[in-house]
Design an enzyme around this catalytic site. Structure first.
Site, mmCIF file in Angstrom:
data_model
loop_
_atom_site.group_PDB
_atom_site.id
_atom_site.type_symbol
_atom_site.label_atom_id
_atom_site.label_comp_id
_atom_site.label_asym_id
_atom_site.label_seq_id
_atom_site.Cartn_x
_atom_site.Cartn_y
_atom_site.Cartn_z
ATOM 1 N N SER A 39 0.863 -1.192 0.000
ATOM 2 C CA SER A 39 0.000 0.000 0.000
ATOM 3 C C SER A 39 0.889 1.229 0.000
ATOM 4 O O SER A 39 1.987 1.209 0.574
ATOM 5 C CB SER A 39 -0.877 0.018 1.252
ATOM 6 O OG SER A 39 -1.549 1.266 1.349
ATOM 7 N N TYR B 3 -1.162 -0.573 10.380
ATOM 8 C CA TYR B 3 -1.392 -1.088 9.022
ATOM 9 C C TYR B 3 -0.269 -0.612 8.098
ATOM 10 O O TYR B 3 0.309 -1.415 7.343
ATOM 11 C CB TYR B 3 -2.753 -0.600 8.517
ATOM 12 C CG TYR B 3 -3.028 -0.863 7.062
ATOM 13 C CD1 TYR B 3 -3.436 -2.121 6.625
ATOM 14 C CD2 TYR B 3 -2.886 0.145 6.101
ATOM 15 C CE1 TYR B 3 -3.698 -2.366 5.277
ATOM 16 C CE2 TYR B 3 -3.146 -0.087 4.762
ATOM 17 C CZ TYR B 3 -3.552 -1.344 4.350
ATOM 18 O OH TYR B 3 -3.804 -1.576 3.020
HETATM 19 P P1 NAP Z 1 -11.409 -6.334 1.096
HETATM 20 O O1 NAP Z 1 -12.367 -5.902 0.045
HETATM 21 O O2 NAP Z 1 -11.700 -6.036 2.541
HETATM 22 O O3 NAP Z 1 -11.160 -7.907 0.913
HETATM 23 C C1 NAP Z 1 -10.243 -8.539 1.761
HETATM 24 C C2 NAP Z 1 -10.117 -9.994 1.377
HETATM 25 O O4 NAP Z 1 -9.110 -10.558 2.236
HETATM 26 C C3 NAP Z 1 -11.392 -10.774 1.600
HETATM 27 O O5 NAP Z 1 -11.515 -11.721 0.561
HETATM 28 C C4 NAP Z 1 -11.135 -11.483 2.932
HETATM 29 O O6 NAP Z 1 -11.793 -12.739 3.059
HETATM 30 C C5 NAP Z 1 -9.649 -11.704 2.865
HETATM 31 N N1 NAP Z 1 -9.039 -11.894 4.179
HETATM 32 C C6 NAP Z 1 -9.065 -11.085 5.257
HETATM 33 N N2 NAP Z 1 -8.387 -11.635 6.273
HETATM 34 C C7 NAP Z 1 -7.941 -12.832 5.827
HETATM 35 C C8 NAP Z 1 -7.202 -13.894 6.413
HETATM 36 N N3 NAP Z 1 -6.784 -13.832 7.683
HETATM 37 N N4 NAP Z 1 -6.930 -14.982 5.656
HETATM 38 C C9 NAP Z 1 -7.359 -15.067 4.373
HETATM 39 N N5 NAP Z 1 -8.067 -14.097 3.768
HETATM 40 C C10 NAP Z 1 -8.348 -13.001 4.489
HETATM 41 O O7 NAP Z 1 -9.963 -5.718 0.846
HETATM 42 P P2 NAP Z 1 -9.272 -5.069 -0.467
HETATM 43 O O8 NAP Z 1 -9.486 -3.614 -0.424
HETATM 44 O O9 NAP Z 1 -9.616 -5.840 -1.680
HETATM 45 O O10 NAP Z 1 -7.742 -5.294 -0.076
HETATM 46 C C11 NAP Z 1 -6.935 -6.311 -0.653
HETATM 47 C C12 NAP Z 1 -5.485 -5.971 -0.372
HETATM 48 O O11 NAP Z 1 -5.188 -4.684 -0.928
HETATM 49 C C13 NAP Z 1 -5.139 -5.875 1.117
HETATM 50 O O12 NAP Z 1 -3.868 -6.421 1.334
HETATM 51 C C14 NAP Z 1 -5.130 -4.383 1.370
HETATM 52 O O13 NAP Z 1 -4.309 -4.042 2.457
HETATM 53 C C15 NAP Z 1 -4.571 -3.872 0.051
HETATM 54 N N6 NAP Z 1 -4.861 -2.473 -0.214
HETATM 55 C C16 NAP Z 1 -6.144 -2.022 -0.344
HETATM 56 C C17 NAP Z 1 -6.371 -0.671 -0.586
HETATM 57 C C18 NAP Z 1 -7.759 -0.113 -0.727
HETATM 58 O O14 NAP Z 1 -7.896 1.136 -0.705
HETATM 59 N N7 NAP Z 1 -8.790 -0.917 -0.892
HETATM 60 C C19 NAP Z 1 -5.283 0.211 -0.689
HETATM 61 C C20 NAP Z 1 -3.995 -0.269 -0.550
HETATM 62 C C21 NAP Z 1 -3.784 -1.617 -0.317
HETATM 63 P P3 NAP Z 1 -13.393 -12.853 3.321
HETATM 64 O O15 NAP Z 1 -14.033 -12.483 2.001
HETATM 65 O O16 NAP Z 1 -13.598 -14.272 3.680
HETATM 66 O O17 NAP Z 1 -13.720 -11.888 4.422
#
Ligand code: NAP
Length: 251
Positions: free
Chosen positions: A146, A160
């Site tokens: 991130s 985070y």
């Molecule tokens: P999201 O929509 O909240 O989805 C998170 C996913 O991770 C879900 O499928 C969840 O599973 C899974 N997960 C959570 N804890 C887990 C665990 N302990 N073991 C296995 N799976 C787990 O998040 P997102 O925004 O797509 O984020 C994905 C990645 O991008 C993350 O690493 C996040 O830090 C990074 N990121 C996101 C943003 C943003 O603005 N969205 C920005 C920078 C970086 P369930 O479906 O079963 O709950």
């Protein structure tokens, strides 16, 4: 069922950036292992949608922060799909908005266990299968970091941000460690992306609030991160390793 198709594991693949990566990968011809933590309905619906579109995917439940779950997940993939070719270390969590002087040890432990140790354990199992040193045929890993790693997340989630800083160092180190063994390791640092992660951290209005500080004046989409991930995993990125690609609308 073609055995020549490449096999990709996307952790946290059921929703958000992970789900977009699974969809795009399936369209590109990968057999996709869709890991999820608890939302079985989302992962199952995604697998069905991929199958309906002519692709191949398998939902696998497991907490990436549990070594036992990670071991069993990789064994399931070995049995169902054969040797792994690619890993997208995407699973990640945020927590409620807090200052560092308000953070409990339990919160910090969960953050590091899922975001850092989870990615490292999955990378370890992937390297065991892909490295030419272990008889593998090479492969590629992409770690989802991130831009928070360089912004620091003050007043919001420094824990985070620090977990993503660890991912950045891990990416550089592992990339150099296995570069001679046929494995490329890269990171993507997304900016603010429109997924459910913000609501999960108690900030459903975060996109609307933050988009003004993004030079492009909008949040990114999960598909825009997925496209970068698929490129880094592909042979088109054959000389790219240890890189960290920022996809953040200029922020
Ligand atoms: P999201 O929509 O909240 O989805 C998170 C996913 O991770 C879900 O499928 C969840 O599973 C899974 N997960 C959570 N804890 C887990 C665990 N302990 N073991 C296995 N799976 C787990 O998040 P997102 O925004 O797509 O984020 C994905 C990645 O991008 C993350 O690493 C996040 O830090 C990074 N990121 C996101 C943003 C943003 O603005 N969205 C920005 C920078 C970086 P369930 O479906 O079963 O709950």
């Amino acid at each position: 069922m073609s055995k020549s198709k490449k096999v990709l594991l996307v952790t946290g693949g059921g929703r958000g950036i992970g789900a977009a990566t699974c969809r795009l990968a399936a369209r590109a011809g990968y057999r996709v292992a869709v890991n999820y933590a608890s939302n079985e309905a989302a992962a199952t619906a995604l697998v069905e949608a991929i199958a309906q579109a002519g692709g191949e995917a398998l939902a696998i439940k497991g907490d990436v922060g549990s070594e036992a779950d990670v071991l069993s997940m990789f064994e399931t993939i070995d049995r169902a799909f054969g040797p792994l070719d690619a890993l997208a270390n995407n699973a990640g969590v945020v927590d409620q908005r807090a200052r560092v002087d308000e953070m409990s040890a339990a919160r910090l432990e969960r953050m590091m266990r899922i975001n850092v140790i989870g990615s490292m354990l999955c990378a370890r199992e992937a390297v065991k299968r892909m490295s030419t040193r272990h008889g593998g045929k090479g492969g590629a890993i992409v770690n989802i970091s991130s831009i928070a790693a360089r912004l620091g997340g003050p007043g919001e989630y420094v824990d985070y941000a620090a977990s993503k800083g660890a991912i950045d160092s891990f990416t550089i180190g592992l990339a150099r460690e296995v570069a001679g063994e046929g494995i490329r390791v890269n990171a993507i640092s997304p900016g603010i992306i429109d997924t459910e992660i913000h609501a999960s951290g108690g900030q459903p209005d975060r996109i609307e609030r933050m988009r003004r500080v993004v030079p492009m004046q909008r949040a990114g989409t999960a598909e825009e991160i997925a496209a970068a991930a698929l490129w880094l995993l592909s042979d088109e990125a054959s000389y790219t390793t240890g890189a960290n690609l920022e996809v953040g609308g200029g922020r």
